[in-house]
Write a protein that holds these residues in place. Structure first.
Motif, PDB file in Angstrom:
ATOM      1  N   LYS A 138       0.846  -1.190   0.000  1.00  0.00           N
ATOM      2  CA  LYS A 138       0.000   0.000   0.000  1.00  0.00           C
ATOM      3  C   LYS A 138       0.888   1.249   0.000  1.00  0.00           C
ATOM      4  O   LYS A 138       2.030   1.204   0.469  1.00  0.00           O
ATOM      5  CB  LYS A 138      -0.922  -0.025   1.212  1.00  0.00           C
ATOM      6  N   PRO A 139       0.377   2.363  -0.524  1.00  0.00           N
ATOM      7  CA  PRO A 139       1.179   3.589  -0.643  1.00  0.00           C
ATOM      8  C   PRO A 139       1.819   4.050   0.665  1.00  0.00           C
ATOM      9  O   PRO A 139       2.961   4.489   0.665  1.00  0.00           O
ATOM     10  CB  PRO A 139       0.188   4.623  -1.174  1.00  0.00           C
ATOM     11  N   ALA A 140       1.128   3.951   1.777  1.00  0.00           N
ATOM     12  CA  ALA A 140       1.691   4.408   3.058  1.00  0.00           C
ATOM     13  C   ALA A 140       2.940   3.613   3.421  1.00  0.00           C
ATOM     14  O   ALA A 140       3.924   4.169   3.914  1.00  0.00           O
ATOM     15  CB  ALA A 140       0.652   4.303   4.167  1.00  0.00           C
ATOM     16  N   ALA A 141       2.932   2.308   3.166  1.00  0.00           N
ATOM     17  CA  ALA A 141       4.100   1.472   3.468  1.00  0.00           C
ATOM     18  C   ALA A 141       5.260   1.826   2.554  1.00  0.00           C
ATOM     19  O   ALA A 141       6.416   1.865   2.982  1.00  0.00           O
ATOM     20  CB  ALA A 141       3.748   0.000   3.328  1.00  0.00           C
ATOM     21  N   LEU A 142       4.968   2.089   1.296  1.00  0.00           N
ATOM     22  CA  LEU A 142       6.028   2.466   0.354  1.00  0.00           C
ATOM     23  C   LEU A 142       6.637   3.808   0.743  1.00  0.00           C
ATOM     24  O   LEU A 142       7.847   3.997   0.660  1.00  0.00           O
ATOM     25  CB  LEU A 142       5.479   2.512  -1.068  1.00  0.00           C
ATOM     26  N   LYS A 143       5.813   4.738   1.197  1.00  0.00           N
ATOM     27  CA  LYS A 143       6.322   6.045   1.621  1.00  0.00           C
ATOM     28  C   LYS A 143       7.245   5.895   2.821  1.00  0.00           C
ATOM     29  O   LYS A 143       8.310   6.488   2.866  1.00  0.00           O
ATOM     30  CB  LYS A 143       5.177   6.994   1.937  1.00  0.00           C
ATOM     31  N   ARG A 144       6.842   5.061   3.793  1.00  0.00           N
ATOM     32  CA  ARG A 144       7.698   4.834   4.967  1.00  0.00           C
ATOM     33  C   ARG A 144       9.025   4.203   4.549  1.00  0.00           C
ATOM     34  O   ARG A 144      10.072   4.527   5.077  1.00  0.00           O
ATOM     35  CB  ARG A 144       6.986   3.950   5.990  1.00  0.00           C
ATOM     36  N   ALA A 145       8.992   3.284   3.585  1.00  0.00           N
ATOM     37  CA  ALA A 145      10.221   2.642   3.116  1.00  0.00           C
ATOM     38  C   ALA A 145      11.152   3.660   2.465  1.00  0.00           C
ATOM     39  O   ALA A 145      12.377   3.588   2.627  1.00  0.00           O
ATOM     40  CB  ALA A 145       9.891   1.528   2.136  1.00  0.00           C
ATOM     41  N   GLU A 146      10.601   4.608   1.736  1.00  0.00           N
ATOM     42  CA  GLU A 146      11.415   5.639   1.093  1.00  0.00           C
ATOM     43  C   GLU A 146      12.103   6.531   2.125  1.00  0.00           C
ATOM     44  O   GLU A 146      13.166   7.082   1.860  1.00  0.00           O
ATOM     45  CB  GLU A 146      10.541   6.514   0.188  1.00  0.00           C
ATOM     46  N   GLU A 147      11.521   6.662   3.296  1.00  0.00           N
ATOM     47  CA  GLU A 147      12.062   7.541   4.334  1.00  0.00           C
ATOM     48  C   GLU A 147      13.136   6.867   5.186  1.00  0.00           C
ATOM     49  O   GLU A 147      13.799   7.527   5.976  1.00  0.00           O
ATOM     50  CB  GLU A 147      10.914   8.039   5.231  1.00  0.00           C
TER      51      GLU A 147
END
Length: 85
Positions: free
Chosen positions: A68-77
């Protein structure tokens, strides 16, 4: 339990053709066509999935994992590892 099983716990939903829960190790084993929808990803399998309730980890032979997008965003950070020089 059989005949189509659905379990909801906080932000996670688990569905399967059948389910077996063992209290001692807190494992929910979904048998047959299975889907686990967690806040981070949606896991699907035609053979079954296992959800460790205490750790909220999913294991099994996945047919697909859709993050999901929220998990991908956290991974990018997350900080990246630098090669040893």
């Amino acid at each position: 339990a059989g005949g189509g099983v659905r379990l909801k716990r906080s932000e996670l939903t688990a569905r399967g053709d059948k389910a077996v829960y063992t209290r001692a190790d807190q494992l929910l084993k979904l048998l047959g066509q299975s889907v686990i929808d967690s806040p981070e990803a949606i896991y699907t399998s035609s053979q079954g999935l296992t959800w460790h309730i205490a750790t909220e980890k999913v294991v099994g032979s996945y047919d697909s994992i859709r993050f999901k997008p929220a998990a991908l965003k956290r991974a990018e950070e997350l900080p990246t590892l630098q090669p040893n020089e």
